[in-house]
Design a protein around this motif. Structure first.
Motif, PDB file in Angstrom:
ATOM      1  N   SER A  49       0.716  27.631  24.451  1.00 28.42           N
ATOM      2  CA  SER A  49       0.803  28.857  25.433  1.00 28.42           C
ATOM      3  C   SER A  49      -0.427  29.080  25.952  1.00 28.42           C
ATOM      4  CB  SER A  49       1.473  30.005  24.233  1.00 28.42           C
ATOM      5  OG  SER A  49       1.556  31.026  25.494  1.00 28.42           O
ATOM      6  N   GLY A  50      -0.428  29.294  27.254  1.00 26.51           N
ATOM      7  CA  GLY A  50      -1.546  29.856  27.922  1.00 26.51           C
ATOM      8  C   GLY A  50      -2.979  28.817  28.023  1.00 26.51           C
ATOM      9  N   LYS A  51      -2.454  27.532  27.998  1.00 24.09           N
ATOM     10  CA  LYS A  51      -3.399  26.291  28.000  1.00 24.09           C
ATOM     11  C   LYS A  51      -2.757  25.275  28.695  1.00 24.09           C
ATOM     12  CE  LYS A  51      -6.833  27.912  25.128  1.00 24.09           C
ATOM     13  NZ  LYS A  51      -8.299  27.698  24.956  1.00 24.09           N
ATOM     14  N   ILE A  52      -3.452  24.337  29.345  1.00 30.11           N
ATOM     15  CA  ILE A  52      -2.687  23.088  29.955  1.00 30.11           C
ATOM     16  C   ILE A  52      -3.894  22.018  29.690  1.00 30.11           C
ATOM     17  CG2 ILE A  52      -3.430  23.581  32.251  1.00 30.11           C
ATOM     18  CD1 ILE A  52      -0.122  22.138  31.409  1.00 30.11           C
ATOM     19  N   ASN A  53      -3.157  20.791  29.533  1.00 32.26           N
ATOM     20  CA  ASN A  53      -4.294  19.664  29.251  1.00 32.26           C
ATOM     21  C   ASN A  53      -4.994  19.563  30.568  1.00 32.26           C
ATOM     22  OD1 ASN A  53      -4.394  16.607  29.701  1.00 32.26           O
ATOM     23  ND2 ASN A  53      -4.312  16.822  27.655  1.00 32.26           N
ATOM     24  N   ARG A  54      -6.121  19.401  30.502  1.00 38.47           N
ATOM     25  CA  ARG A  54      -7.178  19.212  31.674  1.00 38.47           C
ATOM     26  C   ARG A  54      -6.865  18.031  32.356  1.00 38.47           C
ATOM     27  NH1 ARG A  54     -11.534  21.359  33.219  1.00 38.47           N
ATOM     28  NH2 ARG A  54     -11.824  22.520  31.551  1.00 38.47           N
ATOM     29  N   ILE A  55      -6.329  16.800  31.702  1.00 42.07           N
ATOM     30  CA  ILE A  55      -6.294  15.567  32.674  1.00 42.07           C
ATOM     31  C   ILE A  55      -5.042  15.852  33.527  1.00 42.07           C
ATOM     32  CG2 ILE A  55      -5.560  13.173  32.312  1.00 42.07           C
ATOM     33  CD1 ILE A  55      -7.552  13.061  30.074  1.00 42.07           C
ATOM     34  N   TYR A  56      -4.037  16.407  32.762  1.00 40.23           N
ATOM     35  CA  TYR A  56      -2.771  16.637  33.569  1.00 40.23           C
ATOM     36  C   TYR A  56      -2.783  17.609  34.605  1.00 40.23           C
ATOM     37  CZ  TYR A  56       2.236  17.456  34.698  1.00 40.23           C
ATOM     38  OH  TYR A  56       3.494  17.605  35.108  1.00 40.23           O
ATOM     39  N   TYR A  57      -3.657  18.656  34.342  1.00 43.65           N
ATOM     40  CA  TYR A  57      -3.872  19.773  35.283  1.00 43.65           C
ATOM     41  C   TYR A  57      -4.796  18.974  36.740  1.00 43.65           C
ATOM     42  CZ  TYR A  57      -6.135  23.863  37.501  1.00 43.65           C
ATOM     43  OH  TYR A  57      -6.587  24.799  38.211  1.00 43.65           O
ATOM     44  N   GLU A  58      -5.723  18.343  36.271  1.00 47.44           N
ATOM     45  CA  GLU A  58      -6.659  17.719  37.165  1.00 47.44           C
ATOM     46  C   GLU A  58      -5.733  16.742  38.061  1.00 47.44           C
ATOM     47  OE1 GLU A  58     -10.133  16.300  35.382  1.00 47.44           O
ATOM     48  OE2 GLU A  58     -10.985  18.316  35.671  1.00 47.44           O
ATOM     49  N   GLU A  59      -4.850  16.034  37.725  1.00 49.15           N
ATOM     50  CA  GLU A  59      -4.022  14.936  38.119  1.00 49.15           C
ATOM     51  C   GLU A  59      -3.025  15.745  39.075  1.00 49.15           C
ATOM     52  OE1 GLU A  59      -2.807  12.120  35.300  1.00 49.15           O
ATOM     53  OE2 GLU A  59      -4.541  11.142  35.338  1.00 49.15           O
ATOM     54  N   ALA A  60      -2.171  16.626  38.668  1.00 53.28           N
ATOM     55  CA  ALA A  60      -1.129  17.410  39.128  1.00 53.28           C
ATOM     56  C   ALA A  60      -1.494  18.198  40.261  1.00 53.28           C
ATOM     57  CB  ALA A  60      -0.372  18.203  38.165  1.00 53.28           C
ATOM     58  N   CYS A  61      -2.709  18.966  39.995  1.00 55.83           N
ATOM     59  CA  CYS A  61      -2.838  19.935  41.050  1.00 55.83           C
ATOM     60  C   CYS A  61      -4.379  19.759  41.871  1.00 55.83           C
ATOM     61  CB  CYS A  61      -3.219  21.336  40.173  1.00 55.83           C
ATOM     62  SG  CYS A  61      -1.760  22.000  39.205  1.00 55.83           S
TER      63      CYS A  61
END
Length: 64
Positions: A49-61
């Motif tokens: 909760s309140g955090k997202i995996n950095r690799i997924y975040y950078e690839e998705a957004c």
């Protein structure tokens, strides 16, 4: 050689708000949406909760 650009494995709401220029509540909404997308792609994943995996975040957004 030592990597001097060590970043945490997870992105928190402060970083999302900085990247998107949005409020904390909108930042949490973005994290919740991304966590849902990750969970739908792989139901066995554990999300925080309140955090997202950095690799997924950078690839998705961030398209990095």
């Amino acid at each position: 050689m030592v990597d001097t650009d060590i970043r945490p494995a997870y992105v928190d709401v402060a970083e999302v708000c900085r990247d998107w220029g949005c409020s904390r509540s909108k930042g949490y909404a973005i994290i919740k949406q991304l966590s849902g997308q990750m969970k739908s792609e792989n139901p066995r994943l554990l999300t925080m909760s309140g955090k997202i995996n950095r690799i997924y975040y950078e690839e998705a957004c961030m398209k990095r």
